[in-house]
Motif scaffolding. Sequence first.
Motif, PDB file in Angstrom:
ATOM      1  N   ASP A  42       0.872  -1.172   0.000  1.00  0.00           N
ATOM      2  CA  ASP A  42       0.000   0.000   0.000  1.00  0.00           C
ATOM      3  C   ASP A  42       0.915   1.229   0.000  1.00  0.00           C
ATOM      4  O   ASP A  42       1.593   1.514   0.992  1.00  0.00           O
ATOM      5  N   ASP A  44       1.089   4.334   0.489  1.00  0.00           N
ATOM      6  CA  ASP A  44       0.437   5.489   1.126  1.00  0.00           C
ATOM      7  C   ASP A  44       1.343   6.720   1.121  1.00  0.00           C
ATOM      8  O   ASP A  44       0.872   7.846   1.016  1.00  0.00           O
ATOM      9  N   VAL A  48      -1.650   9.863   4.178  1.00  0.00           N
ATOM     10  CA  VAL A  48      -2.419   9.843   5.436  1.00  0.00           C
ATOM     11  C   VAL A  48      -2.270  11.172   6.189  1.00  0.00           C
ATOM     12  O   VAL A  48      -3.270  11.829   6.484  1.00  0.00           O
ATOM     13  N   PRO A  90      -3.014   5.414  -3.372  1.00  0.00           N
ATOM     14  CA  PRO A  90      -3.926   6.560  -3.402  1.00  0.00           C
ATOM     15  C   PRO A  90      -3.579   7.463  -4.582  1.00  0.00           C
ATOM     16  O   PRO A  90      -2.395   7.661  -4.893  1.00  0.00           O
ATOM     17  N   HIS A 115      -6.601   2.670  -4.072  1.00  0.00           N
ATOM     18  CA  HIS A 115      -6.489   2.758  -2.611  1.00  0.00           C
ATOM     19  C   HIS A 115      -6.941   4.152  -2.149  1.00  0.00           C
ATOM     20  O   HIS A 115      -6.283   4.791  -1.346  1.00  0.00           O
ATOM     21  N   HIS A 119      -6.283   8.668   0.693  1.00  0.00           N
ATOM     22  CA  HIS A 119      -6.338   7.803   1.876  1.00  0.00           C
ATOM     23  C   HIS A 119      -7.405   8.300   2.852  1.00  0.00           C
ATOM     24  O   HIS A 119      -7.234   8.251   4.078  1.00  0.00           O
ATOM     25  N   PRO A 156      -8.829   2.511   1.901  1.00  0.00           N
ATOM     26  CA  PRO A 156      -7.827   3.173   2.740  1.00  0.00           C
ATOM     27  C   PRO A 156      -8.054   2.797   4.208  1.00  0.00           C
ATOM     28  O   PRO A 156      -9.196   2.776   4.679  1.00  0.00           O
TER      29      PRO A 156
END
Length: 293
Positions: A42, A44, A48, A90, A115, A119, A156
Amino acid sequence: MPGIKLSIDELKAQYMHLGAGKRLKPKQWPNGARVAVALSFDVDNASVPLSRGLLGSEDLSRGMYGAIDGLPRILRMLDRQSAPASFFIPAVSIALNPEMAPSILSRRRHEIGVHGWIHEHLGMLNNEAEEQRLLNQSIEALTKAVGKRPVGYRAPSWAMSRFTMKQVKEAGFLYDSSLMASDDAYEVTIDGQPSGVIELPIERILDDAPYYGAANGSLPSPELVDQIYRAEFDVAYQEGGLYVLTMHPHYTGHRSRVLWLEKLIVYMKSKPGVWFATHEEVANYLKKNAMTQ
Ligand SMILES: [Zn+2]
């Protein structure tokens, strides 16, 4: 405690909103393999903290590491092992580091899946129209970056709202990989009705975030994490089935951790009958060989 005031029927409706339908465990995987290994990352990065407006330099630069060093190191290691993987990204992560998608795709054995937009936590968003807008934007952005429409979805934070699975189904995704009701793949049911969406289940045990993310780098040793990942694999191998591992380039992409991940992959490859595949390949195989049998 809202639950104490509800009837069993009301509780059952809540419990079964997303249910585990048909178990999708083929008699064997391709080439007679007994276990399918689906590695996932993932990506990310800093999405986040950005989604939450946490603009501290520590959070942002730690996330940025995923794009700058983490992902390239992981890709080099996967090249050495000729191992495929699925990358759930994302849309904002891709926009901020557009070099990532071509570097993943140039290997010609990996998959990129959805994703979220940034997020976003869908349970906290709790807004059907806004969620649909973000899903549409994410699909559009990834389709552009990948050159074809993605077939895989991962929520997410693995957190769905009560609207999410219906939107995932209606968007035509082949599979989801955000739920945890089994070790084996299964068909998701929505309010008791088969959805046609194949679930490739994840688990916090098989996720680097609780070990490396929550511990903020202090503990545990990657060797201890490897012992858990390895024991999970050993039982999957014994029982036959599916092994899904979730990692993040800004956590697992560090030097000591990629070292241990590579040792794990070498160990799994040393056993006969292990099929390494992307989530997309696993889901396609299940659709043909387990869904209708
Ligand atoms: Zn994530």
